[in-house]
Enzyme design. Sequence first.
Site: not given
Ligand SMILES: Cc1ncc(COP(=O)(O)O)c(C=O)c1O
Length: 378
Positions: A34, A121, A164, A168, A193, A196, A227
Site C-alpha cells: 500500500n 475492513h 471506508e 481496500s 476510514d 486508502h 500506506k
Molecule cells: C481500510 C483499512 N482500515 C484500516 C486498516 C488498518 O491499518 P493499519 O495497517 O495501520 O493497522 C487497513 C489495513 O489494511 C485498511 O485497509
Amino acid sequence: MIPERQMLEDLAELRRRDNHRRLILSPGLDFSSNDYLGLSGHPTVRRALIRELEAGVALGSGGSRLLRGNHGWHERIEARLAAFRGVPAALAFNSGFDANVGVLSTLCPPGGLVLSDEKNHASIIDGVRASRAEYRVFPHNDLDAVDRLLRGHAGTLPPTIVTESVFSMEGDRAPLAELLALARRHGAGLIVDEAHATGVFGPTGAGLLDGLETGDVPLVSIHTCGKALGGCGAFVACSQAVKEYLVNHCRTFIFTTALPPLAMVHWEAALDLIASEPWRRRHVLALAERLRTGLRGVADCGASTTQIVPVLLGSNARALAAAAGLQERGFDIRPIRYPTVPQGTARLRIALNATHDEATIERLIAALRELIAATAAA
Ligand SMILES: Cc1ncc(COP(=O)(O)O)c(C=O)c1O
C-alpha cells in the site's frame, strides 16, 4: 488454548481448500503493497530520519502518551495533521487497526446504533463489535438502505454511519457527499476510514473528505500512515472535544506505548513530499486507469476507480495459479481469498505504485491477459 492437534487439523483443512496462508518475502516488482506513492524508501524521508537521529531524537517513546510517552514530536505532528485535514484537531494512534477499534468502541457506546457498510475492513467490524452498540450492516454503498435504517431508528443517542472512503479490496469509493447529506437529514454522525485515500485523493492529498461540504455533521476520519505515507501508525482527524474525549476514554490510545518520535519524523517528511510532489498521486491514478483500460473485455475489475485494481477470478485455485504465474514473471501480486473477501470472490489485488512507469504496466497487462486466459481454461 486450542490443542495443537486441533490446530494442525484446521491447517490441513485450509490447505485442502486452497486457503492456507504462509509468510513469504516479496517476490518481485511491488504491485501489492500500500506504499502507493513510493515514499517508504524515499531519500528525503531517509535524510530526515538520519538528521533527527544525529540530533538525538528518542528511539522509543518510553510509555503511554498520558505518562512519559508524550514528546514534542507528537504535539508538533498532530498540529500539522489537523491543518493537513483542515479540522481543529488530530490524535496519533499506533496503527489504523487501533484507531478504528478505539474510535468506534469509544464514540459509539451501548444504546447507540451503528450502520456499517458490508465491505468495511476487519478493524471497523471489530470496533463496531467492541462498542457493544446495536449495529446493522448495509449492502455495499446502498444509500436507500442507509436511509431506511436511519428512518427506522428511534434510540436516544444519534446514530452513526461508518464507511471506508476507498474500499481496500474493491478499489471503489463510498458516496461520501450523499452519506453526509443523509447524516445531516437524520441527525446522524459519520465516521470515515480514509486509509486508502490519504495521500492519494483530495486537492492536497488529505483524502476524499477534503473539499466536501460537511456542515454541522459530527464527523471523524481515520487516516493511516503505513500506506501512502510509507511509514506506520495512524491519526484521527476530529474536533477538539472528540480529541479530548478520546484521550480520556479510548483504551487503544491510553493503554499502549506511544509510537516513537522517529515515526513522526517520517510522517512529516512524507507530508512534505505529498505537498511538493503532487505528480505522484496523479501518476499512480493514471497508471491504474491504463491498467483497467488494458484489461477491458478480458478481466472483471469490479467498480474500481482508484489505485487499487482487483481482478475478480472466483475460485481460490484460480487466484493462486494466476498469482503464481505473475510472480514467476517478476510481478509481486498476491491472491486475496476468504475471509478477506466473501467466499467465491477470490481475486488478485493489484495496487499501483507511483514508482512504476508506463512500460511496466504494458508488460503487466500482457502477462495478465495471458494468465487470465490460461487459468480460465484450466
Ligand atoms: C481500510 C483499512 N482500515 C484500516 C486498516 C488498518 O491499518 P493499519 O495497517 O495501520 O493497522 C487497513 C489495513 O489494511 C485498511 O485497509
